[in-house]
Design an enzyme around this catalytic site. Structure first.
Site, short mmCIF file in Angstrom:
data_model
loop_
_atom_site.label_atom_id
_atom_site.label_comp_id
_atom_site.label_asym_id
_atom_site.label_seq_id
_atom_site.Cartn_x
_atom_site.Cartn_y
_atom_site.Cartn_z
N ASP A 270 7.89 -9.04 2.50
CA ASP A 270 7.59 -8.48 1.18
C ASP A 270 7.86 -6.98 1.17
O ASP A 270 7.25 -6.23 1.93
CB ASP A 270 6.11 -8.73 0.86
CG ASP A 270 5.73 -8.27 -0.53
OD1 ASP A 270 5.86 -9.08 -1.48
OD2 ASP A 270 5.32 -7.09 -0.69
N TYR B 88 8.61 1.34 -2.26
CA TYR B 88 8.17 1.62 -0.88
C TYR B 88 9.17 2.52 -0.15
O TYR B 88 8.85 3.05 0.92
CB TYR B 88 7.97 0.33 -0.06
CG TYR B 88 6.95 -0.65 -0.60
CD1 TYR B 88 6.05 -0.29 -1.61
CD2 TYR B 88 6.86 -1.94 -0.11
CE1 TYR B 88 5.13 -1.19 -2.11
CE2 TYR B 88 5.93 -2.84 -0.60
CZ TYR B 88 5.07 -2.47 -1.61
OH TYR B 88 4.16 -3.37 -2.10
N LYS C 125 10.43 -5.89 -5.52
CA LYS C 125 9.75 -5.69 -6.81
C LYS C 125 10.42 -4.57 -7.60
O LYS C 125 10.86 -3.56 -7.02
CB LYS C 125 8.28 -5.31 -6.57
CG LYS C 125 7.59 -6.18 -5.55
CD LYS C 125 6.13 -5.86 -5.38
CE LYS C 125 5.58 -6.54 -4.15
NZ LYS C 125 5.76 -5.80 -2.89
N HIS D 283 6.63 -5.17 -10.77
CA HIS D 283 5.58 -4.64 -9.89
C HIS D 283 4.24 -4.44 -10.64
O HIS D 283 3.18 -4.81 -10.14
CB HIS D 283 6.06 -3.32 -9.27
CG HIS D 283 5.45 -3.02 -7.94
ND1 HIS D 283 6.14 -2.43 -6.91
CD2 HIS D 283 4.20 -3.22 -7.46
CE1 HIS D 283 5.35 -2.29 -5.86
NE2 HIS D 283 4.16 -2.76 -6.16
N1 LIG Z 1 2.11 -5.70 -5.56
C1 LIG Z 1 1.42 -4.61 -5.30
O1 LIG Z 1 1.08 -3.82 -6.21
C2 LIG Z 1 1.06 -4.31 -3.90
C3 LIG Z 1 0.18 -3.27 -3.60
C4 LIG Z 1 -0.16 -3.04 -2.28
C5 LIG Z 1 0.37 -3.85 -1.27
N2 LIG Z 1 1.26 -4.85 -1.58
C6 LIG Z 1 1.85 -5.73 -0.53
O2 LIG Z 1 0.79 -6.32 0.21
C7 LIG Z 1 0.92 -5.95 1.59
C8 LIG Z 1 -0.43 -5.81 2.26
O3 LIG Z 1 -1.21 -4.80 1.66
P1 LIG Z 1 -1.55 -3.42 2.37
O4 LIG Z 1 -0.44 -3.08 3.31
O5 LIG Z 1 -1.90 -2.44 1.33
O6 LIG Z 1 -2.88 -3.71 3.16
P2 LIG Z 1 -3.44 -4.76 4.24
O7 LIG Z 1 -2.38 -5.65 4.75
O8 LIG Z 1 -4.67 -5.32 3.64
O9 LIG Z 1 -3.94 -3.78 5.38
C9 LIG Z 1 -3.07 -3.05 6.14
C10 LIG Z 1 -3.91 -2.14 7.04
O10 LIG Z 1 -4.67 -2.91 7.97
C11 LIG Z 1 -4.28 -2.60 9.31
N3 LIG Z 1 -4.26 -3.87 10.04
C12 LIG Z 1 -3.35 -4.87 9.95
N4 LIG Z 1 -3.69 -5.90 10.74
C13 LIG Z 1 -4.83 -5.56 11.36
C14 LIG Z 1 -5.66 -6.22 12.31
N5 LIG Z 1 -5.38 -7.44 12.75
N6 LIG Z 1 -6.78 -5.57 12.73
C15 LIG Z 1 -7.08 -4.34 12.28
N7 LIG Z 1 -6.33 -3.66 11.38
C16 LIG Z 1 -5.20 -4.27 10.92
C17 LIG Z 1 -2.93 -1.94 9.19
O11 LIG Z 1 -2.74 -0.98 10.21
P3 LIG Z 1 -1.46 -0.95 11.20
O12 LIG Z 1 -0.21 -1.11 10.39
O13 LIG Z 1 -1.59 0.40 11.82
O14 LIG Z 1 -1.67 -2.09 12.17
C18 LIG Z 1 -3.03 -1.23 7.82
O15 LIG Z 1 -3.71 0.01 7.94
C19 LIG Z 1 1.70 -4.63 1.51
O16 LIG Z 1 2.19 -4.23 2.75
C20 LIG Z 1 2.72 -4.95 0.45
O17 LIG Z 1 3.76 -5.72 0.97
C21 LIG Z 1 1.60 -5.08 -2.88
#
Ligand SMILES: NC(=O)c1ccc[n+]([C@@H]2O[C@H](COP(=O)([O-])OP(=O)(O)OC[C@H]3O[C@@H](n4cnc5c(N)ncnc54)[C@H](OP(=O)(O)O)[C@@H]3O)[C@@H](O)[C@H]2O)c1
Length: 288
Positions: free
Chosen positions: A50, A55, A80, A113
């Site tokens: 994704d 980004y 997106k 998005h």
């Molecule tokens: N459509 C939208 O508006 C929208 C908005 C936000 C995000 N997204 C999508 O959703 C995805 C996920 O959301 P997100 O990246 O905001 O947050 P997330 O996946 O909920 O959290 C990511 C955070 O958690 C840490 N992490 C990951 N696995 C872990 C584990 N097993 N133990 C401890 N910490 C862990 C990561 O650190 P490290 O990388 O340092 O391991 C990072 O700081 C995005 O990457 C993107 O593709 C979409």
């Protein structure tokens, strides 16, 4: 209900296209890290990647996919359309630019998005979303996109969109994590055969989800990490999680979700948690 055995067990979207039940997120993964991170993610087994124009890492994501050596057709790639490319002409341009950056000739899933909202666009908001969608429908019919979707659309945005849409959204990607369960929205989307993808399934950067005492206690009970507990809670709700990590051992950890089951009682306990942080934005109130 589909039986999910691993991260690449498949859901069927409402147009028949299949999609792996867990994906790999790349938000806040800088371009200089994304190539290796995406290659690593594919190496440990992720097939759904994704990304998004905003980004700033689509080129690197595309290179990471090439580096992986896995045939493009065996992957499911989502991007997106960012808010500065809404409307018919700009949406067409946005998709072409995304494909160019990714070095691909099609996307598996393309999402709006964020909905244009009335706060910024007044009465024109619905028309702008309809025009963006019309451009995406044309690209879908031309074979440039295998499935169409939206992100951060609440039920009322979908109802509005469907007044003019010919193709119904197959996916809505919304924020879902403990403390921000979006119960009514998930219920609505699933009842309308729209697959819900959960962004920030771990709460995103800086949230208190994974240090919450209930999450810690339940993770211990199931002999899993807090991250695994959160991801499993989404899966058991039929929500497709998109965890992001740049660390290979965490990428692996975030795939080990299919050897335990959270009881109904514990599911409810997690769903009932108060707000623990995250972005928690109201799509009708944002001004970006
Ligand atoms: N459509 C939208 O508006 C929208 C908005 C936000 C995000 N997204 C999508 O959703 C995805 C996920 O959301 P997100 O990246 O905001 O947050 P997330 O996946 O909920 O959290 C990511 C955070 O958690 C840490 N992490 C990951 N696995 C872990 C584990 N097993 N133990 C401890 N910490 C862990 C990561 O650190 P490290 O990388 O340092 O391991 C990072 O700081 C995005 O990457 C993107 O593709 C979409």
């Amino acid at each position: 209900m589909v039986e999910l055995k691993n991260i690449n067990s498949l859901y069927h979207l409402n147009n028949g296209v299949t999609i792996p039940c867990v994906g790999y997120g790349t938000f806040r993964t800088p371009a200089d890290v994304a190539e290796q991170a995406v290659a690593d993610a594919i190496d440990v087994g992720y097939r759904l990647i994704d990304t998004a124009a905003v980004y700033g890492n689509e080129e690197a994501v595309g290179r990471g996919i090439k580096d992986s050596g896995i045939n493009r057709h065996r992957l499911f790639v989502t991007s997106k359309l960012w808010n500065d490319h809404r409307g018919y002409d700009k949406a067409k341009q946005a998709l072409d630019e995304t494909l160019e950056r990714l070095q691909m000739d099609y996307l598996d899933l393309y999402l709006i998005h964020w909905p244009a909202n009335e706060k910024q666009f007044g009465a024109r908001a619905a028309e702008i979303n309809a025009e963006t969608w019309r451009a995406m429908e044309e690209a879908y019919h031309e074979g440039k996109i295998r499935a169409l979707g939206v992100s951060n659309f609440m039920p009322h945005h979908i109802i509005e969109l469907m007044k003019t849409a010919e193709v119904a959204p197959a996916v809505d990607q919304i924020e879902v994590h403990p403390g921000w369960p979006h119960v009514e929205e998930v219920k609505y989307l699933q009842a309308h055969n729209i697959l819900v993808e959960g962004w920030a399934p771990l709460g995103g950067q800086g949230a208190e989800v994974m240090t919450n005492p209930t999450i810690l206690q339940l993770a211990e009970k199931y002999d899993k990490t807090p991250a695994q507990l959160c991801l499993r809670w989404l899966i058991q709700r039929g929500v497709l999680p998109l965890p992001k990590s740049v660390h290979k051992e965490r990428m692996v950890q975030n795939t080990q979700l299919f050897d335990f089951e959270i009881s109904d009682e514990d599911m409810q306990k997690i769903t009932a948690l108060p707000n623990l942080g995250g972005q928690c934005a109201d799509p009708d109130a944002v001004d970006f």
